[in-house]
Enzyme design. Structure first.
Site, PDB file in Angstrom:
ATOM      1  N   LYS A 267      34.146 -15.557  60.954  1.00 41.07           N
ATOM      2  CA  LYS A 267      33.831 -14.148  61.206  1.00 41.07           C
ATOM      3  C   LYS A 267      35.134 -13.409  61.451  1.00 41.07           C
ATOM      4  O   LYS A 267      35.910 -13.780  62.330  1.00 41.07           O
ATOM      5  CB  LYS A 267      32.911 -14.032  62.435  1.00 41.07           C
ATOM      6  CG  LYS A 267      32.759 -12.599  62.976  1.00 41.07           C
ATOM      7  CD  LYS A 267      31.816 -12.541  64.172  1.00 41.07           C
ATOM      8  CE  LYS A 267      31.819 -11.163  64.815  1.00 41.07           C
ATOM      9  NZ  LYS A 267      30.947 -11.071  66.010  1.00 41.07           N
ATOM     10  N   ASP A 272      35.455  -4.805  66.991  1.00 40.25           N
ATOM     11  CA  ASP A 272      34.011  -4.615  67.106  1.00 40.25           C
ATOM     12  C   ASP A 272      33.714  -3.630  68.221  1.00 40.25           C
ATOM     13  O   ASP A 272      33.676  -3.995  69.394  1.00 40.25           O
ATOM     14  CB  ASP A 272      33.329  -5.968  67.371  1.00 40.25           C
ATOM     15  CG  ASP A 272      31.819  -5.835  67.553  1.00 40.25           C
ATOM     16  OD1 ASP A 272      31.267  -4.779  67.176  1.00 40.25           O
ATOM     17  OD2 ASP A 272      31.203  -6.806  68.047  1.00 40.25           O
ATOM     18  N   LYS A 279      29.478  -0.315  72.324  1.00 37.29           N
ATOM     19  CA  LYS A 279      29.648  -1.139  73.521  1.00 37.29           C
ATOM     20  C   LYS A 279      30.156  -0.273  74.671  1.00 37.29           C
ATOM     21  O   LYS A 279      30.793   0.758  74.430  1.00 37.29           O
ATOM     22  CB  LYS A 279      30.705  -2.222  73.249  1.00 37.29           C
ATOM     23  CG  LYS A 279      30.268  -3.349  72.337  1.00 37.29           C
ATOM     24  CD  LYS A 279      31.421  -4.339  72.142  1.00 37.29           C
ATOM     25  CE  LYS A 279      31.041  -5.448  71.173  1.00 37.29           C
ATOM     26  NZ  LYS A 279      29.975  -6.331  71.672  1.00 37.29           N
ATOM     27  N   ASP A 290      37.648 -10.331  67.897  1.00 34.19           N
ATOM     28  CA  ASP A 290      36.380 -10.687  67.254  1.00 34.19           C
ATOM     29  C   ASP A 290      36.601 -11.247  65.846  1.00 34.19           C
ATOM     30  O   ASP A 290      35.643 -11.451  65.098  1.00 34.19           O
ATOM     31  CB  ASP A 290      35.461  -9.455  67.230  1.00 34.19           C
ATOM     32  CG  ASP A 290      33.989  -9.819  67.234  1.00 34.19           C
ATOM     33  OD1 ASP A 290      33.657 -10.962  67.612  1.00 34.19           O
ATOM     34  OD2 ASP A 290      33.168  -8.965  66.852  1.00 34.19           O
ATOM     35  N   ASP A 349      25.448  -3.721  66.873  1.00 36.76           N
ATOM     36  CA  ASP A 349      26.415  -4.592  67.539  1.00 36.76           C
ATOM     37  C   ASP A 349      26.166  -6.065  67.189  1.00 36.76           C
ATOM     38  O   ASP A 349      26.990  -6.920  67.503  1.00 36.76           O
ATOM     39  CB  ASP A 349      26.340  -4.379  69.055  1.00 36.76           C
ATOM     40  CG  ASP A 349      27.561  -4.916  69.783  1.00 36.76           C
ATOM     41  OD1 ASP A 349      28.554  -5.247  69.095  1.00 36.76           O
ATOM     42  OD2 ASP A 349      27.526  -4.997  71.017  1.00 36.76           O
ATOM     43  N   GLU A 351      26.607  -7.513  64.435  1.00 29.23           N
ATOM     44  CA  GLU A 351      27.183  -7.359  63.093  1.00 29.23           C
ATOM     45  C   GLU A 351      27.743  -8.663  62.533  1.00 29.23           C
ATOM     46  O   GLU A 351      27.816  -8.847  61.318  1.00 29.23           O
ATOM     47  CB  GLU A 351      28.300  -6.301  63.123  1.00 29.23           C
ATOM     48  CG  GLU A 351      29.696  -6.775  63.604  1.00 29.23           C
ATOM     49  CD  GLU A 351      29.715  -7.318  65.022  1.00 29.23           C
ATOM     50  OE1 GLU A 351      28.846  -6.927  65.806  1.00 29.23           O
ATOM     51  OE2 GLU A 351      30.594  -8.142  65.338  1.00 29.23           O
ATOM     52  N   ARG A 353      26.691 -11.788  62.433  1.00 31.98           N
ATOM     53  CA  ARG A 353      25.768 -12.609  61.633  1.00 31.98           C
ATOM     54  C   ARG A 353      25.550 -12.011  60.249  1.00 31.98           C
ATOM     55  O   ARG A 353      25.206 -12.716  59.311  1.00 31.98           O
ATOM     56  CB  ARG A 353      24.456 -12.770  62.407  1.00 31.98           C
ATOM     57  CG  ARG A 353      23.750 -11.462  62.653  1.00 31.98           C
ATOM     58  CD  ARG A 353      22.694 -11.573  63.740  1.00 31.98           C
ATOM     59  NE  ARG A 353      23.278 -11.629  65.086  1.00 31.98           N
ATOM     60  CZ  ARG A 353      22.576 -11.852  66.189  1.00 31.98           C
ATOM     61  NH1 ARG A 353      21.281 -12.055  66.124  1.00 31.98           N
ATOM     62  NH2 ARG A 353      23.170 -11.885  67.365  1.00 31.98           N
TER      63      ARG A 353
HETATM   64  N1  BES Z   1      31.427  -9.966  69.080  1.00 32.41           N
HETATM   65  C1  BES Z   1      30.256  -9.895  69.855  1.00 32.41           C
HETATM   66  C2  BES Z   1      29.995 -11.137  70.694  1.00 32.41           C
HETATM   67  C3  BES Z   1      30.993 -11.414  71.779  1.00 32.41           C
HETATM   68  C4  BES Z   1      30.738 -10.999  73.063  1.00 32.41           C
HETATM   69  C5  BES Z   1      32.122 -12.152  71.543  1.00 32.41           C
HETATM   70  C6  BES Z   1      31.649 -11.285  74.065  1.00 32.41           C
HETATM   71  C7  BES Z   1      33.029 -12.432  72.538  1.00 32.41           C
HETATM   72  C8  BES Z   1      32.786 -12.004  73.806  1.00 32.41           C
HETATM   73  C9  BES Z   1      29.043  -9.720  68.923  1.00 32.41           C
HETATM   74  O1  BES Z   1      29.283  -8.998  67.778  1.00 32.41           O
HETATM   75  C10 BES Z   1      28.017  -8.981  69.696  1.00 32.41           C
HETATM   76  O2  BES Z   1      28.247  -7.876  70.038  1.00 32.41           O
HETATM   77  N2  BES Z   1      26.888  -9.647  69.945  1.00 32.41           N
HETATM   78  C11 BES Z   1      25.823  -9.064  70.680  1.00 32.41           C
HETATM   79  C12 BES Z   1      24.545  -9.403  69.959  1.00 32.41           C
HETATM   80  C13 BES Z   1      23.357  -8.649  70.472  1.00 32.41           C
HETATM   81  C14 BES Z   1      23.471  -7.178  70.158  1.00 32.41           C
HETATM   82  C15 BES Z   1      22.130  -9.247  69.825  1.00 32.41           C
HETATM   83  C16 BES Z   1      25.836  -9.661  72.072  1.00 32.41           C
HETATM   84  O3  BES Z   1      26.134 -10.840  72.233  1.00 32.41           O
HETATM   85  O4  BES Z   1      25.562  -8.916  73.022  1.00 32.41           O
HETATM   86 ZN    ZN Z   2      31.160  -8.996  67.048  1.00 25.89          ZN
HETATM   87 MN    MN Z   3      29.075  -6.922  68.003  1.00 23.43          MN
END
Ligand code: BES
Ligand code: ZN
Ligand code: MN
Length: 500
Positions: A267, A272, A279, A290, A349, A351, A353
């Site tokens: 990824k 992000d 966020k 990210d 957010d 994104e 996947r």
């Molecule tokens: N890049 C983030 C996940 C992340 C969070 C990585 C903290 C490193 C540290 C990912 O894109 C994300 O935002 N995931 C969301 C998914 C949710 C919206 C289903 C998450 O984990 O909150």
């Molecule tokens: Zn992300």
């Molecule tokens: Mn995200």
């Protein structure tokens, strides 16, 4: 800057170096030859010091001896090795400590005594030294810029090496340092600021690295990504003025014969923000990391070029920037994908996947024996396992076992999580073939279940590195910031796949 590493069997205290690091097995303080030499040079005060500090060689105990000119080294760090039999992971950790100590002491040269009778000690020591002495200084100026860095390290072997053994040991050191430096590439890429590192510059870096190391590299710009049909990667990137890139790196082993083919996917969100589902501001700067999965894949390809395993290796990176904008993708949007399935967007957010889905569909078409993706995918994985352990999923039990063993052999903390079939219903959509996320429960698992829809029957591992990809402070062999956690496990997996 790389460290010049050399092997020697001289007395470690008699090597001209700023600092010496010597491991002491538990309970050997009285009979240690190294300690006897120090005591001889410095007098009984050393013995008293070690008694006062209760230094007995217990695992991770340390004691620092200042030599005041009585020895050629100015300081000696004694590190307790404990009483259990040592493995190469222990040597790597000892060397990483030594590297970190050299940084703290502003030493330009170091001597490290290798423990006796540890298979793979030379390679592990070289890796550990490079990893431990890593520091990201690209944007420091003036007084903040370190004036000295570790330039020279001598690894002292317990026994004298000659002929074939000496040659093999030197090659092991060269390999260890190449792997260590490759991992530092992943760290640099994670630490680089997102105004400098974005999909285009990430792709340029990968292409240059491949060119310098005899690897093939294809870079797809936005037009090529659109043409290919990677609609989800386009969707995630469409809110940014910095266009997405797709990177395909290839290593082909020399010689003929059917070789296994392994595909790695990373990824590559160079930043992000969360997009329209933005966020919170606090901590958002960390989302420059990210692209940790992508960084790992690029670093892995660099390491593979040095290690030359007898396996064909493909490294795929889906790089984009997730930004809120008038042109950004939104909740409720429906997109097709390279695979053909349509996806309803719920939260912009989630994104990672999406870009991975297209990359996995691309990878599947390469007909690999094994496909592995790694990503800073979910906060839920960090909630489940804490910040130092990666979660992994696999669609085959034998592959899960192989991966677990690879992680164990390399000393990286990875824990298997289940692909819970009951949670699949959460991905059902009224408006498209599927949604990209379910409700909050088991968030790391539902993300993995979504990815699984794009791998078909290919044996597959998904590694959620959201926790360990960046560290809030140095630990183990990892530095603060980008860690490169995962690369050594993937190398160990390749090594295993090459052998059977
Ligand atoms: N890049 C983030 C996940 C992340 C969070 C990585 C903290 C490193 C540290 C990912 O894109 C994300 O935002 N995931 C969301 C998914 C949710 C919206 C289903 C998450 O984990 O909150
Ligand atoms: Zn992300
Ligand atoms: Mn995200």
């Amino acid at each position: 800057m790389s460290i010049k590493l050399s092997l020697s069997s001289a007395d470690p205290l008699n090597v001209a170096a700023d600092v010496a690091v010597i491991g002491i097995p538990e309970g050997t303080v009285a009979k240690s030859e190294a300690l006897a030499a120090i005591t001889q040079a410095l007098g009984a005060s050393v013995k008293k010091q070690l008694e006062r500090e209760e230094f007995t060689g217990k695992k991770d105990q340390t004691a620092e001896v200042v030599t005041n000119g009585a020895l050629r080294v100015t300081r000696v760090l004694l590190v307790g090795l404990g009483s259990a039999a040592l493995r190469d992971v222990d040597v790597r950790l000892l060397a990483a400590r030594a590297g970190r100590y050299a940084l703290a002491q502003k030493a330009s040269s170091l001597v490290l005594a290798l423990p006796a009778d540890v298979a793979g000690a030379e390679r592990a020591a070289a890796e550990g030294l490079v990893l431990g002495s890593y520091r990201y200084t690209r944007h420091l100026t003036g007084d903040r810029l370190p004036k000295v860095s570790l330039g020279q390290a001598t690894l002292v072997t317990a026994t004298k090496l000659a002929g074939k053994a000496a040659k093999a040991a030197n090659e092991a050191v060269a390999l260890g340092s190449a792997v260590g430096e490759a991992i530092c590439i992943a760290r640099d890429l994670v630490n680089d600021p997102p105004n400098e590192l974005y999909p285009e510059t990430l792709a340029r870096f990968a292409a240059d690295m491949c060119k310098a190391n005899g690897l093939e590299c294809k870079v797809f710009d936005k037009a090529a990504i659109v043409k290919k049909g990677m609609k989800l990667l386009v969707a995630v990137g469409q809110g940014s003025v910095r266009d997405p890139r797709f990177i395909h790196m290839t290593y082909k082993p020399a010689g003929r014969g059917a070789k296994k083919r392994v595909v790695f996917v990373g990824k590559g969100l160079t930043f992000d923000t969360g997009g329209i589902c933005i966020k919170p501001a606090a901590g958002m700067e960390e989302m420059k990391g990210d692209m940790g999965g992508a960084a790992n894949v690029i670093a892995l390809m660099r390491a593979v070029a040095a290690v030359k395993p007898d396996v064909e290796v493909h490294g795929l990176v889906a790089a984009a920037e997730n930004m809120p904008d008038g042109n950004a993708y939104r909740p409720g949007d429906v997109f097709g994908s390279l695979d053909g399935k349509t996806v309803e967007i719920i939260n912009t957010d989630a994104e990672g996947r999406l870009v991975l889905a297209d990359a996995l569909a691309y990878g599947r078409a390469l007909k690999p024996d094994v496909m592995l993706d790694n990503a800073t995918l979910t906060g839920a994985c960090v909630v489940a396992l804490g910040p130092t352990v990666s979660g992994f999923f696999a669609n085959r039990d034998d592959l899960a076992d192989r991966f677990r063993n690879a992680a164990k052999a390399s000393g990286e903390a990875m824990w298997q999580l289940p692909l819970v079939e009951d949670l699949r219903d959460g991905l059902k959509s009224d408006w498209a073939d599927m949604k990209h996320m379910a409700d909050r429960w088991g968030g790391a698992i539902t993300a993995a279940l979504f990815l699984r829809e794009f791998v078909g029957d290919v044996p597959w591992v998904h590694v959620d590195i959201a926790g360990p990809s960046m560290a809030s402070k140095a630990y183990d062999v990892y530095a603060k910031g980008g860690t490169g956690h995962g690369v050594r496990t993937y190398l160990a997996l390749l090594d295993d796949l090459a052998r059977s």
